[in-house]
Design a protein around this motif. Structure first.
Motif, PDB file in Angstrom:
ATOM      1  N   ILE A   1       7.691  -5.639   3.212  1.00  0.00           N
ATOM      2  CA  ILE A   1       6.501  -5.673   4.062  1.00  0.00           C
ATOM      3  C   ILE A   1       6.918  -5.818   5.532  1.00  0.00           C
ATOM      4  CG2 ILE A   1       4.358  -6.911   4.577  1.00  0.00           C
ATOM      5  CD1 ILE A   1       4.317  -5.467   1.842  1.00  0.00           C
TER       6      ILE A   1
ATOM      7  N   ARG B   1      -0.980 -19.113   5.194  1.00  0.00           N
ATOM      8  CA  ARG B   1      -2.362 -19.102   5.685  1.00  0.00           C
ATOM      9  C   ARG B   1      -2.917 -17.679   5.705  1.00  0.00           C
ATOM     10  NH1 ARG B   1      -3.808 -24.393   6.371  1.00  0.00           N
ATOM     11  NH2 ARG B   1      -2.176 -25.620   7.343  1.00  0.00           N
TER      12      ARG B   1
ATOM     13  N   ARG C   1     -12.938  -9.092   8.246  1.00  0.00           N
ATOM     14  CA  ARG C   1     -12.224  -9.679   9.376  1.00  0.00           C
ATOM     15  C   ARG C   1     -12.607 -11.147   9.590  1.00  0.00           C
ATOM     16  NH1 ARG C   1     -10.000  -7.375  14.321  1.00  0.00           N
ATOM     17  NH2 ARG C   1     -10.413  -5.284  13.569  1.00  0.00           N
TER      18      ARG C   1
ATOM     19  N   TYR D   1     -11.267  -5.040   8.888  1.00  0.00           N
ATOM     20  CA  TYR D   1     -10.021  -4.475   9.419  1.00  0.00           C
ATOM     21  C   TYR D   1      -9.900  -3.024   8.944  1.00  0.00           C
ATOM     22  CZ  TYR D   1      -8.413  -9.279  10.375  1.00  0.00           C
ATOM     23  OH  TYR D   1      -8.264 -10.568  10.825  1.00  0.00           O
TER      24      TYR D   1
ATOM     25  N   ILE E   1      -6.401  -1.366   9.280  1.00  0.00           N
ATOM     26  CA  ILE E   1      -5.431  -1.918   8.330  1.00  0.00           C
ATOM     27  C   ILE E   1      -5.702  -1.384   6.922  1.00  0.00           C
ATOM     28  CG2 ILE E   1      -4.537  -4.055   7.329  1.00  0.00           C
ATOM     29  CD1 ILE E   1      -3.832  -3.760  10.288  1.00  0.00           C
TER      30      ILE E   1
ATOM     31  N   GLN F   1      -4.289   1.999   6.808  1.00  0.00           N
ATOM     32  CA  GLN F   1      -2.828   1.891   6.728  1.00  0.00           C
ATOM     33  C   GLN F   1      -2.385   1.521   5.310  1.00  0.00           C
ATOM     34  OE1 GLN F   1      -0.348  -1.628   8.536  1.00  0.00           O
ATOM     35  NE2 GLN F   1      -1.099  -0.386  10.206  1.00  0.00           N
ATOM     36  N   HIS F   2      -3.089   0.573   4.713  1.00  0.00           N
ATOM     37  CA  HIS F   2      -2.693   0.119   3.378  1.00  0.00           C
ATOM     38  C   HIS F   2      -2.941   1.205   2.330  1.00  0.00           C
ATOM     39  CE1 HIS F   2      -2.582  -4.520   4.196  1.00  0.00           C
ATOM     40  NE2 HIS F   2      -1.805  -3.820   4.994  1.00  0.00           N
TER      41      HIS F   2
ATOM     42  N   ILE G   1       1.896  -3.324  -0.607  1.00  0.00           N
ATOM     43  CA  ILE G   1       1.229  -3.846   0.591  1.00  0.00           C
ATOM     44  C   ILE G   1       1.081  -5.362   0.476  1.00  0.00           C
ATOM     45  CG2 ILE G   1      -0.083  -1.737   1.076  1.00  0.00           C
ATOM     46  CD1 ILE G   1      -2.541  -3.256  -0.216  1.00  0.00           C
ATOM     47  N   LEU G   2       0.862  -6.001   1.623  1.00  0.00           N
ATOM     48  CA  LEU G   2       0.508  -7.415   1.630  1.00  0.00           C
ATOM     49  C   LEU G   2      -0.984  -7.457   1.954  1.00  0.00           C
ATOM     50  CD1 LEU G   2       1.939 -10.076   1.178  1.00  0.00           C
ATOM     51  CD2 LEU G   2       2.240 -10.287   3.632  1.00  0.00           C
TER      52      LEU G   2
ATOM     53  N   PRO H   1      -4.756  -8.693   2.449  1.00  0.00           N
ATOM     54  CA  PRO H   1      -5.499  -9.906   2.820  1.00  0.00           C
ATOM     55  C   PRO H   1      -6.401 -10.321   1.662  1.00  0.00           C
ATOM     56  CG  PRO H   1      -6.430  -7.963   3.893  1.00  0.00           C
ATOM     57  CD  PRO H   1      -5.164  -7.515   3.206  1.00  0.00           C
TER      58      PRO H   1
ATOM     59  N   LEU I   1     -11.357 -16.797   4.353  1.00  0.00           N
ATOM     60  CA  LEU I   1     -10.158 -15.959   4.334  1.00  0.00           C
ATOM     61  C   LEU I   1      -8.968 -16.789   3.863  1.00  0.00           C
ATOM     62  CD1 LEU I   1     -10.701 -14.249   7.822  1.00  0.00           C
ATOM     63  CD2 LEU I   1     -11.369 -13.367   5.582  1.00  0.00           C
ATOM     64  N   ARG I   2      -8.116 -16.183   3.034  1.00  0.00           N
ATOM     65  CA  ARG I   2      -6.997 -16.914   2.428  1.00  0.00           C
ATOM     66  C   ARG I   2      -5.673 -16.226   2.736  1.00  0.00           C
ATOM     67  NH1 ARG I   2      -9.165 -21.512   0.287  1.00  0.00           N
ATOM     68  NH2 ARG I   2     -11.100 -21.163  -0.837  1.00  0.00           N
ATOM     69  N   ALA I   3      -4.588 -16.838   2.294  1.00  0.00           N
ATOM     70  CA  ALA I   3      -3.259 -16.227   2.445  1.00  0.00           C
ATOM     71  C   ALA I   3      -3.229 -14.897   1.686  1.00  0.00           C
ATOM     72  CB  ALA I   3      -2.178 -17.168   1.911  1.00  0.00           C
ATOM     73  N   PRO I   4      -2.518 -13.908   2.207  1.00  0.00           N
ATOM     74  CA  PRO I   4      -2.504 -12.581   1.574  1.00  0.00           C
ATOM     75  C   PRO I   4      -1.679 -12.568   0.282  1.00  0.00           C
ATOM     76  CG  PRO I   4      -0.977 -12.648   3.429  1.00  0.00           C
ATOM     77  CD  PRO I   4      -1.691 -13.974   3.425  1.00  0.00           C
ATOM     78  N   VAL I   5      -1.853 -11.528  -0.506  1.00  0.00           N
ATOM     79  CA  VAL I   5      -1.074 -11.382  -1.746  1.00  0.00           C
ATOM     80  C   VAL I   5      -0.363 -10.023  -1.744  1.00  0.00           C
ATOM     81  CG1 VAL I   5      -2.554 -12.880  -3.128  1.00  0.00           C
ATOM     82  CG2 VAL I   5      -3.031 -10.430  -3.027  1.00  0.00           C
ATOM     83  N   TYR I   6       0.753 -10.012  -2.443  1.00  0.00           N
ATOM     84  CA  TYR I   6       1.598  -8.821  -2.535  1.00  0.00           C
ATOM     85  C   TYR I   6       1.050  -7.925  -3.646  1.00  0.00           C
ATOM     86  CZ  TYR I   6       6.120  -6.357  -2.844  1.00  0.00           C
ATOM     87  OH  TYR I   6       7.121  -5.426  -2.842  1.00  0.00           O
TER      88      TYR I   6
END
Lengths: 326, 326
Positions: free
Chosen positions: A85, A112, B62, B82, B85, B88-89, B99-100, B102, B111-116
């Motif tokens: 990434i 985060r 967003r 977004y 983005i 792009q993804h 992708i990472l 959101p 909104l939380r930490a993104p996931v792979y």
């Protein structure tokens, strides 16, 4: 006799022009506590925040601090980072496109919600593993590796981890030991890809590493970038600023530019003038050069730091003008 | 006479082969509560989780629910998402790259930490704004637009928002009203880009929209994809399954395939057999077709749903075989 073989200078009108919208990207890689953030902030201050995007690749940590502990991984391990990434994001930024950057919160070691990051004219990317793949390295215009004297780095890292990252002194020292193996395996081999290896060191090794004013700055200049001709400054010089042909630790020939912490103002000023004269289009940026915060959070001025920043700035300006696009 | 103008079928050996590692991507777009997640889950169940990546583009919001309220934005507004983005993804996934992503947490609107997210063979992308740009649309092999009868959609949306997203009934009804304008401006214009518009509707409009078993399914088939020849099934049919040439709401000529909720098992089975026979390589996927959870969370079987899923599956299989790559 060698110099007669150099190609003639291209006339200005035939200089390549950098593609519109493509930012200039600087890499700053080095071990934990090597001073990456300080160097990036110093260069950002020269260009001004409206022209600079700062990117810290610690944000690409895959796990929280707690998850790393459970898995026995150090943050230096590529497996503990979203390497693909990061590569993707560097390529997007290189192409002038925004990214949605993950966020690792150093204050408590958690992951985060991501933030939207737009590429400005200059992107300063500092991190641990940023030269790991060919595709990543290809994204940079200028690649710096930071390698301070080890006692300095240790002192800087302990101070930072305790003051800003919530570690106790015991924890911070344990982390240092635990990470050494991963540093040797994953961080330090990247040194070989840098155009410029910058090493701050004490003038006298016996001085306490916490009192770090007036450090010497040693620059290993690799021929992967056309470094400016510094001979007018260093010719006949006995101390303060020296330029020497040497063999690097890997046996390769390099120039070593040594700037001493107690260099006379007059000589430092002469080198500054020479470099600014080589990039006349950037003269208006001259104001904020060489400042840093000392251990008491006072703004101080250091000649070696100023000249290191300026040498890197020189390359960024040349890259922005398209000189390195061919 | 018209059929004599059709090009001859290509022999199998000359069929184009899909680039290795390039996943097949299905788009499912529609208004809030249109049944996107249910349709995606149904198709995912046919292929099996090991071959399917599910992507909900609500994750590209967003702002948190609270931030949207402060700004007076609905989640339907491109400004509240977004969009670049997401584009792009989708392009990264299309190229077979991870992708990472959101994360927007629907349970509390934060909104939380993104996931792979890694692309598997089939990527099912459901969302509100996914056909907004040409670059996004170009990422899809098959584009579906969901347009249930409005009373059904409203009932489905209220039930979902109250049960799963922590809204009170009053809040959920207010949201419905507030979003209508943005839906007309941003969501519904995307209908025109779909290859297939799928509309579930009650057989008798007077039936309570909450009791939604045995719904009819109307399919508007646009000529942007080579739909299978269904004439063997519908010839001479009086009810149950009908195929008619019609003008769409924009005046364009389309086929309308109507499957009634009370279609006889025998006739539904005949259409199923015909479609499976056209994709013999996918016969082993036949097990889980047409199941859904009713309002009491019981697994039920619906012929129209099964046949809709199968029609979409037919196109995904054909795309995976490279038939749509020319």
């Amino acid at each position: 006799m060698m110099s007669s073989r150099l190609p003639p200078q291209l006339p200005l009108s035939t200089l390549p022009v950098r593609p519109a919208g493509q930012p200039v990207i600087l890499g700053i890689v080095g071990d934990s506590g090597a001073g990456k953030t300080t160097l990036a902030a110093g260069i950002a201050a020269i260009f001004g925040p409206e022209r600079v995007t700062l990117l810290c690749t610690d944000d690409y940590h895959r796990y929280s601090r707690m998850e790393r502990a459970e898995r026995g991984l150090s943050p230096f391990d590529p497996q503990a980072n979203y390497m693909d990434i990061l590569e993707q994001h560097l390529q997007q930024l290189r192409a002038g496109r925004a990214i949605l950057k993950p966020v690792y919160d150093h204050s408590d070691g958690t992951l985060r919600a991501p933030v939207y990051v737009e590429p400005k004219d200059y992107i300063l990317v500092e991190g641990l593993l940023t030269y790991s793949t060919r595709a990543m390295r290809d994204c940079f215009d200028v690649k710096v590796y930071l390698e301070p004297e080890e006692e300095l780095r240790t002192a800087w890292k302990l101070r930072r981890d305790i003051a800003k990252r919530g570690y106790t002194e015991d924890e911070a020292r344990r982390e240092l030991d635990r990470r050494l193996r991963d540093s040797l395996t994953h961080i330090r081999p990247q040194r070989t890809f840098a155009d410029l290896v910058l090493s701050f060191r004490r003038r006298d090794g016996s001085v306490s590493p916490v009192r770090t004013n007036n450090l010497n700055a040693r620059h290993i200049l690799r021929p992967t970038l056309p470094h400016p001709d510094l001979t007018p400054i260093v010719e006949g010089a006995k101390n303060g600023i020296r330029l020497e042909l040497a063999r690097d630790i890997d046996g390769k020939p390099v120039d070593v530019l040594e700037i001493e912490g107690d260099v006379e103002d007059r000589r430092a000023k002469a080198m500054e003038d020479l470099l600014w004269d080589l990039i006349p289009e950037a003269g208006h940026l001259r104001a904020n050069l060489g400042q840093y915060l000392d251990e008491d959070q006072h703004t101080r001025m250091s000649h070696p730091l100023a000249l290191s920043q300026l040498l890197i700035t020189y390359h960024l300006i040349k890259a922005a003008m398209g000189h390195y696009a061919i």
